[in-house]
Design an enzyme around this catalytic site. Structure first.
Site, PDB file in Angstrom:
ATOM      1  N   ASN A   7      44.049  17.906  71.679  1.00 51.14           N
ATOM      2  CA  ASN A   7      42.927  17.669  72.592  1.00 51.14           C
ATOM      3  C   ASN A   7      43.528  17.063  73.855  1.00 51.14           C
ATOM      4  O   ASN A   7      43.847  15.883  73.900  1.00 51.14           O
ATOM      5  CB  ASN A   7      41.931  16.712  71.929  1.00 51.14           C
ATOM      6  CG  ASN A   7      40.746  16.405  72.823  1.00 51.14           C
ATOM      7  OD1 ASN A   7      40.684  16.849  73.972  1.00 51.14           O
ATOM      8  ND2 ASN A   7      39.814  15.637  72.308  1.00 51.14           N
ATOM      9  N   ARG A  90      41.424  22.113  71.632  1.00 53.44           N
ATOM     10  CA  ARG A  90      40.058  21.886  72.073  1.00 53.44           C
ATOM     11  C   ARG A  90      39.982  22.302  73.541  1.00 53.44           C
ATOM     12  O   ARG A  90      40.781  21.851  74.367  1.00 53.44           O
ATOM     13  CB  ARG A  90      39.704  20.413  71.954  1.00 53.44           C
ATOM     14  CG  ARG A  90      38.342  20.133  72.527  1.00 53.44           C
ATOM     15  CD  ARG A  90      38.095  18.654  72.653  1.00 53.44           C
ATOM     16  NE  ARG A  90      36.763  18.432  73.192  1.00 53.44           N
ATOM     17  CZ  ARG A  90      36.440  17.426  73.974  1.00 53.44           C
ATOM     18  NH1 ARG A  90      37.347  16.545  74.319  1.00 53.44           N
ATOM     19  NH2 ARG A  90      35.216  17.280  74.421  1.00 53.44           N
ATOM     20  N   HIS A 179      29.870  19.018  72.988  1.00 54.01           N
ATOM     21  CA  HIS A 179      30.009  18.483  71.616  1.00 54.01           C
ATOM     22  C   HIS A 179      29.701  19.556  70.576  1.00 54.01           C
ATOM     23  O   HIS A 179      29.315  19.253  69.440  1.00 54.01           O
ATOM     24  CB  HIS A 179      29.040  17.310  71.336  1.00 54.01           C
ATOM     25  CG  HIS A 179      29.244  16.091  72.179  1.00 54.01           C
ATOM     26  ND1 HIS A 179      28.186  15.400  72.740  1.00 54.01           N
ATOM     27  CD2 HIS A 179      30.363  15.428  72.537  1.00 54.01           C
ATOM     28  CE1 HIS A 179      28.650  14.361  73.405  1.00 54.01           C
ATOM     29  NE2 HIS A 179      29.977  14.359  73.303  1.00 54.01           N
ATOM     30  N   ARG A 240      26.695   7.139  81.497  1.00 53.13           N
ATOM     31  CA  ARG A 240      26.021   8.231  82.213  1.00 53.13           C
ATOM     32  C   ARG A 240      24.507   8.054  82.165  1.00 53.13           C
ATOM     33  O   ARG A 240      23.957   7.644  81.148  1.00 53.13           O
ATOM     34  CB  ARG A 240      26.365   9.583  81.588  1.00 53.13           C
ATOM     35  CG  ARG A 240      27.823   9.968  81.695  1.00 53.13           C
ATOM     36  CD  ARG A 240      28.003  11.426  81.237  1.00 53.13           C
ATOM     37  NE  ARG A 240      29.403  11.719  81.009  1.00 53.13           N
ATOM     38  CZ  ARG A 240      29.902  12.148  79.855  1.00 53.13           C
ATOM     39  NH1 ARG A 240      29.111  12.364  78.823  1.00 53.13           N
ATOM     40  NH2 ARG A 240      31.181  12.393  79.736  1.00 53.13           N
ATOM     41  N   GLU A 384      35.806  16.372  64.414  1.00 45.66           N
ATOM     42  CA  GLU A 384      36.055  17.518  65.290  1.00 45.66           C
ATOM     43  C   GLU A 384      37.441  18.122  65.053  1.00 45.66           C
ATOM     44  O   GLU A 384      37.615  19.326  65.148  1.00 45.66           O
ATOM     45  CB  GLU A 384      35.874  17.097  66.759  1.00 45.66           C
ATOM     46  CG  GLU A 384      34.393  16.923  67.093  1.00 45.66           C
ATOM     47  CD  GLU A 384      34.125  16.106  68.344  1.00 45.66           C
ATOM     48  OE1 GLU A 384      34.275  14.865  68.273  1.00 45.66           O
ATOM     49  OE2 GLU A 384      33.781  16.686  69.373  1.00 45.66           O
TER      50      GLU A 384
END
Ligand code: ADP
Length: 396
Positions: A7, A90, A179, A240, A384
């Site tokens: 990743n 990823r 996601h 955010r 993940e």
């Protein structure tokens, strides 16, 4: 076989070497501050974490250090690169081009590059990581697993914005969602864990981490998700803003004398629960502590966060015309019982009843609704890296 899962970010790189037969993690770690100075954190299964400070001017050098650590005589877990059978990468944005994972070739690299516009901070870094691995492991097959792919089954009524249609036609401005690897993994695993038939199910997945998103999954396929063209849309997150009146951008720009980049910086990095709590923290452990100590802003931040999650769940029950199960996952979803409790309190009308004792535990697959609850609620830790490993094995 052994799969190296990578990743790659702009200045960091996380990795795991997984034996796909046993699904055991053989070693994991990360490189930080690539291009600045450099730091490798490496941990073999059952061993101590090792930290090495060493210059890594490029991603290629960082990956070389990872491979050297994996093959180290004392703490390594493989003898040669031949024991890395495949690499799973990823990739953040696959645009409309990728609705599933793919084996990487030149055409795929070009198509990922075409999506750079949509994720200018992430896709170029992902490509750099892939190229570096190709140079260092020229014979290992490589697979790209996209954050957006699982959401490509959304119907147009869910992904189109109320904007001039030509922006979609010309620039592919639409909702993509992120996601996806986690939403896919958790929805499948939730169905299995709860003894449900995935092909005949309505599941809502709440991936609540520092970045947070919710998805509505019907018969194993995503029909809606809360993030949009970028990960800024949807829930209130760590830093955010999530959904808001778009006119606020102009208003704040004028008041604060900011340009577009300045406003975007506020919305991405200074908002969310961090902004709402008056800068206290983006971490829910700090917010919970603040709330317990009577900090009103921390309490507000928690309430705004949970209320938004509950509203999204309610809207997805409407979108799916029902719901069989809700699964909480990621850092907050897996660990913050207070957040789960505050969210589920809004959902009594669905016949949801919470098992308080189960809800006070954390970090494992568990059912947190009572036996007579009309909708099952579960905590399903996401993984993940394992999902990327499985996708990679399936394709090579
Ligand atoms: P990301 O991958 O988006 O960085 P994670 O899924 O790792 O995020 O989630 C990180 C967040 O999880 C932290 O910011 C914190 O808010 C929350 N978290 C982690 N552990 C706990 C805990 N024990 N209690 C409450 N919140 C927690």
């Amino acid at each position: 076989m052994n799969v190296l899962v990578i990743n790659c970010g702009s200045s960091s790189l996380k990795f795991q070497l997984i034996n796909s037969d046993t699904e055991a993690v053989l070693a994991k770690g990360l490189c930080e501050r690539i291009g600045i100075d450099g730091r490798l954190v490496y941990q073999p299964a059952g061993g101590e974490k090792e930290i090495t400070e060493a210059d890594m001017p490029t991603h290629k050098q960082a990956i070389q250090m990872v491979l050297d650590a994996l093959m180290n005589e004392k703490t390594g877990v493989i003898k040669s690169l031949a024991e890395v059978d495949a690499v799973g990468h990823r990739v953040v944005h696959g645009g409309e081009k990728f609705a599933s994972s793919v084996v990487i070739n030149d055409e795929v690299m070009a198509a990922i590059e075409e999506c750079n516009d949509l994720a200018p901070l992430h896709n170029p870094a992902n490509l750099i990581g892939i190229r570096a691995c190709q140079e260092l492991m020229p014979t290992a097959p490589m697979v790209a697993v996209f954050d957006t792919a699982f959401h490509q089954t959304m119907p147009s009524k869910a992904y189109l914005y109320g904007l001039p249609y030509e922006y979609y036609e010309k620039y592919k401005v639409r909702r993509y969602g992120f996601h996806g690897t986690s939403h896919s993994f958790v929805s499948k695993h939730a169905a299995e864990f709860l003894g449900m038939d995935l092909e005949n199910s309505k599941i809502i997945v709440a991936h609540l981490g520092n970045g947070a998103s919710i998805s509505a999954v019907v018969n194993g396929k995503c029909v809606d998700t809360s993030m949009g063209l970028t990960p800024l849309e949807g829930l209130v997150m760590g830093t955010r803003s999530g959904d808001m009146d778009p006119a606020i951008m102009e208003f704040i720009a004028k008041k604060e004398g900011l340009d577009i980049a300045g406003v975007m910086n506020v919305l991405n990095k200074k908002s969310g629960v961090q902004g709402l709590s008056g800068g206290l923290s983006s971490d829910f452990r700090d917010l919970e502590e603040g709330m317990d100590n009577g900090n009103e802003l921390a309490k507000n931040a928690m309430e705004v966060f949970c209320y938004r999650v509950a509203k999204y769940i309610g809207s997805y029950v409407a979108a799916m015309n029902g719901v069989d199960a809700i699964a909480f996952t990621a850092g907050i979803g897996e660990n913050a019982g207070t957040v789960r409790k505050m969210v589920l309190a809004y959902l009594e009308y669905l016949g949801i009843a919470v098992d308080e004792e189960a809800n006070s535990k954390r970090g494992e697959d568990m059912v947190i609704s009572t036996a007579d609850s009309k909708v099952k609620v579960a905590v399903i830790p996401t993984n993940e890296e394992l999902a990327i490993c499985r996708e990679t094995v399936a394709l090579v």
